[in-house]
Each structure stands twice: as C-alpha cells, then as structure tokens.
Design an enzyme around this catalytic site. Structure first.
Site, PDB file in Angstrom:
ATOM      1  N   ASP A  78      -5.931  21.766   8.088  1.00  0.00           N
ATOM      2  CA  ASP A  78      -6.755  20.886   6.995  1.00  0.00           C
ATOM      3  C   ASP A  78      -7.279  21.657   5.793  1.00  0.00           C
ATOM      4  O   ASP A  78      -7.156  22.737   5.783  1.00  0.00           O
ATOM      5  CB  ASP A  78      -7.444  19.974   7.687  1.00  0.00           C
ATOM      6  N   ASN A 112       0.985  -1.181   0.046  1.00  0.00           N
ATOM      7  CA  ASN A 112       0.042  -0.116   0.189  1.00  0.00           C
ATOM      8  C   ASN A 112       0.808   1.138  -0.153  1.00  0.00           C
ATOM      9  O   ASN A 112       1.932   1.415   0.562  1.00  0.00           O
ATOM     10  CB  ASN A 112      -0.843  -0.025   1.387  1.00  0.00           C
ATOM     11  N   GLU A 160      -1.540   0.592  -5.007  1.00  0.00           N
ATOM     12  CA  GLU A 160      -1.512   1.909  -5.544  1.00  0.00           C
ATOM     13  C   GLU A 160      -0.374   2.443  -6.627  1.00  0.00           C
ATOM     14  O   GLU A 160      -0.441   3.213  -7.323  1.00  0.00           O
ATOM     15  CB  GLU A 160      -1.536   3.187  -4.552  1.00  0.00           C
TER      16      GLU A 160
END
Length: 427
Positions: free
Chosen positions: A249, A138, A201
């Site tokens: 964020d 991953n 990925e």
C-alpha cells in the site's frame, strides 16, 4: 488516455522499452527504476497489449491534465467538485472497440509487482456501478486481485461502492458493474475525490474536461463508462468473499489479507492497439491519485479557521497521506496552531502537519525544511497529540488504530518579522 500520452511524449521524457518484458516482476522493475518517468513497454511476453505507466506520477503532469499549474491543483479540484457537469454524449461499445468477446483477462498484461503479492493485480481499474436504490452512478478506483480468467476480488472500503454492494446483498442480488482501464488522468483523479453519495464522480470528471467528456454504453450491464482502453463487464456477487492480499500500500509496506467481495466477469472489450495502464503500488502515481483529492478537504477546514490560507500539500515524502504542509498569510499570533488542529481534524489519517508562511514553497521539501530549521522553537512551536486515531496504513499505529500526531508551527512570530525576513526574497 491516448491523447494525453501524446502530450507527455511531446513535452516530457517518455521511455520506450522494446525488449521483451514479463508481467511477473520484470515490468515492475522498470517502473521502480524510473519512478517519475512515463514508460511504455512495447513487447510484453504474456500479452499482445502494450503496458504504459507514469501518466500522472508528478504534480506537473496532473496539472497539465487539469489545464492548470501545480499551485492551482487544489482550487481546480474544489471547483470541479462544486460544479459537476451532466454528460450528454454516449457511444456504443461497437463504435468504440474493435474486439468484444467473452471475458478472459489472461489476455491482459496484468502485473505482479512484488514477490509476496497475492497474485497479479489490476491497479488502475475504475469500477463503475449504480446504487440499487437510487440509480445514482458511482466511479471509484480499486485494486483488484486476479482469481481466474473471469474472476477478481476487489478491496472496497466503507464508502459508496461498499454501500451499493451492501444494498444489493440485502436484496440477495449481484451488483452490476463495469471496470474501465486506461483512462485520462483527469478522469482517474475525479474517481478518487470525496463527494457525497448522491454525486456522480463522472460528472466531476466532465468538469475537468470542460464539459466535453464522452461515455460508452455497456453491452450486457446497464452502465455507462468513460472512454477507455479496456472495458470489462460483470457483477459483484452477493455473499461471496475471497482472500485479497498481500498488497503493497501507500506506505511501501504490505497491507493485511482480508476477505473481500468476488467479481464475476462476462464480457471484455478492447482495440487491437489498446494499451494497459499499470500503476506501481506505493509509487508516485499511486500516492498522488489517492492523496491530492484530500487536499481540498484540508483546505476547506483550515479556511474556516484561518481565512487567509494559501495552499495545502499532502507531501510525497509523507506518502501523500500522512504528512501535510499548509501555507498561510499569518494575521494573528496563534494562527499556526489553529491551522494544525483544523488540518488534523479534516483528514483523520494525517499524522504530522507543518504550517508555514506564504514565502515558503510547500511543494519544495527543502523550503519547508528551511522554515522548520529557522522558525521553530521546539518548546513553543510543536504540538504533540498522543492517543489519537490515525491511519490504518501507518506502520507505527497501535493495534487499536491510535497513534501520536505532531503539529509544527513554522511561521514567523509577528512581533519579530524583520528578524526572519528572507533577504534573497526581498531583493
């Protein structure tokens, strides 16, 4: 990354800053003042390594990285996710880097972006790990807070890396990992895609690279990573947590402080001319990398409802997370409202959705506003859904995670098409 930067320097404006710049707030100021430019800071006070930012802070740059155009990005991502390509070539650390040493990330120009940040943050680092049960690899991008010269804590949400760590923790074992910094934008984008847990990925990234992607075999952990500027090797520790945050964020607001897993680093590899990629929190690079891979999910869901969907955009003004514009070829009255419901279901964080006809450019905010101004009748074309689960990033969300969602059907009524014809488009 290096070759793509050369492309940007040739075809786009690149700002080179030769004056001395500190990683503590000063570098971030240059990034905030030039939000859509590529910046190279060549003289960092605390490090011998240069800082680059803005590699993929516009859709045009991302389209260039994917060898497509802006309207083609969603389809290109969908094609790569559907056709991951195995990677055959793997180099050694010694053939890739000129410096290999014990981890000491104080040598890296890791930035502190905002005054209330929890500390210096790695914002472009991709963590590569393998499932302790299946061995599937991953790769995912995570923000990482510096705790010491060989220690980090990373924000991980309940997805693949989180699952790997939980499985390793159940075995009372550390999770081996590597952190790659300074990747090609197409590789970075692949690490943010939503793929099943059994899909690698990096193989999605290899599709973006037309099957020509190379990997590097780590020295102390059994992991292969993409070619990068800086490579860190270590492990995520079991049963050990540290405070992570505050951090700004997507919505340009501070996220809460959480207890997150601790990473202990062993080795560090780089070249004498390596460059450190810094992504500005809440900047366009952050928004696009996180938001663009969600557009295919919305597209596929809408396509199941209205097959004539043309394109989807999670808009920059909506933080590439909370607002979507969807273009369709309307065939029956009511298509717009069905699209709204499908889009809101496909991306649960979505808060507002606007549906427009194919003569409206969803990548042009003025054009979308034109459709709302001229084609919306409030009492008929606006759907309001109170009490729906929304995004944890939405400052308006209640403590239980619910918010109010709004859909706007800005499509032309089929029985009055001539009345809404755009004259400038028809001549």
């Amino acid at each position: 990354m290096r070759e793509f930067l050369k492309t940007l320097e040739k075809d786009y404006d690149t700002i080179k800053i030769e004056e001395e710049v500190s990683v503590n707030l000063e570098a971030a100021e240059f990034m905030k003042k030039n939000p859509k430019d590529t910046i190279v800071m060549e003289n960092i006070r605390e490090s011998d390594i240069k800082v680059v930012s803005g590699l993929c802070n516009t859709r045009e740059k991302i389209a260039r990285a994917l060898n497509t155009d802006v309207p083609g990005i969603t389809q290109r991502i969908m094609e790569a996710i559907s056709n991951p390509l195995p990677i055959g070539e793997c180099k050694s650390v010694q053939d890739t880097f000129t410096v290999s040493e014990a981890a000491d990330i104080s040598k890296l120009p890791i930035l502190t972006y905002y005054p209330r940040d929890g500390g210096p943050y790695i914002t472009s680092g991709v963590i590569i790990a393998k499932d302790p049960e299946t061995g599937v690899r991953n790769a995912s991008i995570h923000r990482m807070l510096v705790l010491g010269k060989d220690k980090l804590t990373a924000r991980i949400v309940p997805r693949h890396l989180y699952t790997y760590h939980q499985r390793a923790e159940a075995l009372d074992q550390p999770l081996e990992l590597a952190i790659a910094i300074g990747l090609h934008p197409a590789t970075l984008l692949a690490t943010t895609t939503s793929v099943p847990i059994n899909v690698d990925e990096l193989e999605v990234a290899n599709n973006f690279h037309q099957g020509k992607m190379n990997l590097v075999k780590c020295e102390t952990v059994d992991i292969e990573v993409p070619e990068c500027e800086i490579l860190l090797e270590g492990r995520m520790m079991p049963h050990e947590r540290a405070e992570e945050g505050p951090f700004v964020d997507l919505t340009d607001t501070y996220d809460v402080v959480r207890m997150e897993p601790v990473i202990e680093l062993d080795r560090m590899h780089y070249r004498h001319d390596s460059m450190y990629h810094a992504i500005m929190p809440a900047g366009f690079e952050h928004k696009l990398l996180q938001g663009l891979p969600q557009e295919p999910r919305i597209f596929s869901s809408v396509q199941n409802t209205v097959p004539t969907v043309k394109n989807v955009a999670l808009t920059e003004g909506g933080c590439c997370w909370l607002h979507a514009a969807v273009s369709i070829q309307k065939q029956t009255q009511g298509d717009g409202k069905n699209v709204i419901m499908a889009a809101l279901a496909a991306h649960p964080s979505l808060k507002h959705c606007v549906v427009v006809d194919e003569d409206v450019d969803i990548f042009d905010a003025e054009d979308v506003e034109y459709a709302i101004a001229t084609r919306v009748k409030g009492d008929e074309d606006i759907i309001i859904v109170p009490g729906a689960r929304g995004s944890s990033l939405d400052p308006c969300a209640k403590s239980d995670g619910t918010t109010t969602k709004v859909g706007v059907d800005a499509t032309k009524p089929l029985d009055k098409l001539e009345k809404f014809e755009r004259v400038s488009f028809s001549n």
